[in-house]
Motif scaffolding. Structure first.
Motif, PDB file in Angstrom:
ATOM      1  N   THR A 172      -2.013  -9.171   9.240  1.00 33.96           N
ATOM      2  CA  THR A 172      -0.864  -9.211   9.170  1.00 33.96           C
ATOM      3  C   THR A 172      -0.904  -7.628   7.967  1.00 33.96           C
ATOM      4  O   THR A 172      -2.399  -7.215   7.526  1.00 33.96           O
ATOM      5  N   TYR A 173       0.422  -6.421   8.515  1.00 33.10           N
ATOM      6  CA  TYR A 173       0.407  -5.123   7.565  1.00 33.10           C
ATOM      7  C   TYR A 173       1.279  -5.489   6.680  1.00 33.10           C
ATOM      8  O   TYR A 173       2.451  -5.315   7.070  1.00 33.10           O
ATOM      9  N   VAL A 174       1.338  -4.557   5.631  1.00 36.60           N
ATOM     10  CA  VAL A 174       1.868  -4.524   4.614  1.00 36.60           C
ATOM     11  C   VAL A 174       2.444  -2.899   4.436  1.00 36.60           C
ATOM     12  O   VAL A 174       1.257  -2.073   3.795  1.00 36.60           O
ATOM     13  N   ASN A 175       3.400  -2.358   4.751  1.00 37.80           N
ATOM     14  CA  ASN A 175       3.309  -0.544   4.414  1.00 37.80           C
ATOM     15  C   ASN A 175       2.055   0.075   5.064  1.00 37.80           C
ATOM     16  O   ASN A 175       2.039   1.219   5.116  1.00 37.80           O
ATOM     17  N   GLY A 176       1.893  -0.100   6.498  1.00 37.68           N
ATOM     18  CA  GLY A 176       0.862  -0.432   7.242  1.00 37.68           C
ATOM     19  C   GLY A 176      -0.779  -0.306   6.797  1.00 37.68           C
ATOM     20  O   GLY A 176      -1.831  -0.148   7.770  1.00 37.68           O
ATOM     21  N   GLU A 177      -0.809  -0.929   5.670  1.00 37.17           N
ATOM     22  CA  GLU A 177      -1.943  -1.094   5.474  1.00 37.17           C
ATOM     23  C   GLU A 177      -2.521  -2.782   5.369  1.00 37.17           C
ATOM     24  O   GLU A 177      -1.304  -3.268   5.595  1.00 37.17           O
ATOM     25  N   VAL A 178      -3.730  -3.429   6.434  1.00 36.24           N
ATOM     26  CA  VAL A 178      -4.279  -4.598   6.723  1.00 36.24           C
ATOM     27  C   VAL A 178      -3.886  -5.233   5.402  1.00 36.24           C
ATOM     28  O   VAL A 178      -4.566  -4.735   4.163  1.00 36.24           O
ATOM     29  N   VAL A 179      -3.187  -6.226   5.348  1.00 33.54           N
ATOM     30  CA  VAL A 179      -3.778  -7.330   4.129  1.00 33.54           C
ATOM     31  C   VAL A 179      -4.281  -8.276   4.488  1.00 33.54           C
ATOM     32  O   VAL A 179      -4.199  -9.391   3.799  1.00 33.54           O
ATOM     33  N   GLN A 180      -3.882  -8.778   6.117  1.00 31.18           N
ATOM     34  CA  GLN A 180      -4.477 -10.327   6.396  1.00 31.18           C
ATOM     35  C   GLN A 180      -5.674  -9.277   7.427  1.00 31.18           C
ATOM     36  O   GLN A 180      -5.227  -8.688   8.732  1.00 31.18           O
ATOM     37  N   ASP A 181      -6.978 -10.147   7.914  1.00 29.77           N
ATOM     38  CA  ASP A 181      -7.440 -10.007   9.255  1.00 29.77           C
ATOM     39  C   ASP A 181      -8.363 -11.082   9.272  1.00 29.77           C
ATOM     40  O   ASP A 181      -9.033 -11.836   8.397  1.00 29.77           O
ATOM     41  N   GLY A 182      -7.817 -11.902   9.740  1.00 28.11           N
ATOM     42  CA  GLY A 182      -8.604 -13.434  10.629  1.00 28.11           C
ATOM     43  C   GLY A 182      -8.272 -13.445  12.223  1.00 28.11           C
ATOM     44  O   GLY A 182      -8.324 -12.670  12.677  1.00 28.11           O
TER      45      GLY A 182
END
Length: 281
Positions: A172-182
């Motif tokens: 998941t990305y918020v404004n291009g930044e990875v915030v979830q990585d599973g």
């Protein structure tokens, strides 16, 4: 792997196939993917979601899974699509993303085994199981308003058939930044198990959707944020957060709250040790 989408084409809901950068209708009409008005890729009679399933999410909340999964229901009025606006009502603060894989049923399923379940799955799509945690104190465990408020179930961009769910990465990305990585590899109960479990007592019809759980680091987002969920082999679902045009009515029902339960869920199991709060805007 074939991918099917539903779009609004000349005023009608039309199923199309993906051919490179174009979407092609059965009658030959074509539209560029980036110019299409997307709809949810399926029209389910129900959307059922598992609570905890990913190991990283369980560890984040410092808890343990039961021997069997538990579920909640999202009404179909919560459905949203790729490029759709996700509405955070005026007066609410704690709207969290949850990137997930959505299972789409292809055949009527009732009383089937996990070994048989794959034959009843049409395919998979990307989901974002948004939660409006301001109402977590008032739903008595049902999650009805938390997870079922309007626009909080984006699906898309398309339905992919023939996809192998084993060991696939989810980000998941918020404004291009990875915030979830599973990864689907960290799920305790796989897609076949979930379908068979629900179908023991609830008949699943073609188009019905099961959400399979999110990895760690679900956090609040703010109006103006662009949230994207990408699943290996399924594509990327994109939505923008907006503020609702009216405030939650104060003359009826429970009001949004900021209890310890709300904060600990919205900010993760260790929120009190990090003192993190999202900006208000």
């Amino acid at each position: 792997m074939p991918e099917y989408r539903r779009i609004l084409l000349d005023g009608a809901a039309v199923q199309v196939t993906v051919e490179g950068a174009e979407l092609v209708a059965g009658d030959g009409r074509r539209v560029r993917t980036d110019e299409a008005h997307h709809l949810p890729p399926v029209a389910p009679s129900k959307v059922i979601a598992v609570h905890l399933n990913h190991r990283s999410r369980v560890e984040e909340f410092r808890t343990a899974l039961r021997d069997t999964p538990t579920y909640f229901h999202k009404p179909v009025s919560a459905l949203n699509s790729h490029q759709g606006a996700v509405v955070r009502p005026e007066g609410c603060t704690w709207l969290n993303y949850e990137g997930e894989v959505a299972i789409v049923v292809g055949r009527t399923a009732r009383n089937i085994s996990p070994d048989e379940a794959g034959e009843y799955i049409a395919g998979y799509t990307v989901a974002n199981d948004y939660g409006l945690h301001d109402f977590r104190d008032t739903d008595a465990g049902s999650m009805l308003r938390v997870k079922g408020s309007d626009t909080l179930c984006p699906l898309g961009p398309g339905l992919v058939t023939g996809w192998d769910f084993h060991g696939k990465r989810l980000r998941t990305y918020v404004n291009g930044e990875v915030v979830q990585d599973g990864s689907t590899a960290e799920m305790k109960w796989d897609m076949h198990y979930l379908v068979a479990d629900i179908a023991r007592t609830i008949t699943l019809f073609p188009g019905d959707v099961l959400l399979s759980g999110t990895p760690a680091n679900s956090r609040p987002v703010q109006p103006g944020d662009v949230v994207e969920v990408e699943v290996e082999g399924l594509g990327r679902l994109t939505n923008r957060i907006v503020t609702g045009p009216t405030a939650i009515r104060a003359d009826v029902g429970a009001q949004p709250t900021e209890s310890e339960e709300v904060l600990s869920t919205a900010l993760g199991g260790d929120w009190e040790f990090r003192g993190i709060r999202p900006p208000r805007r």
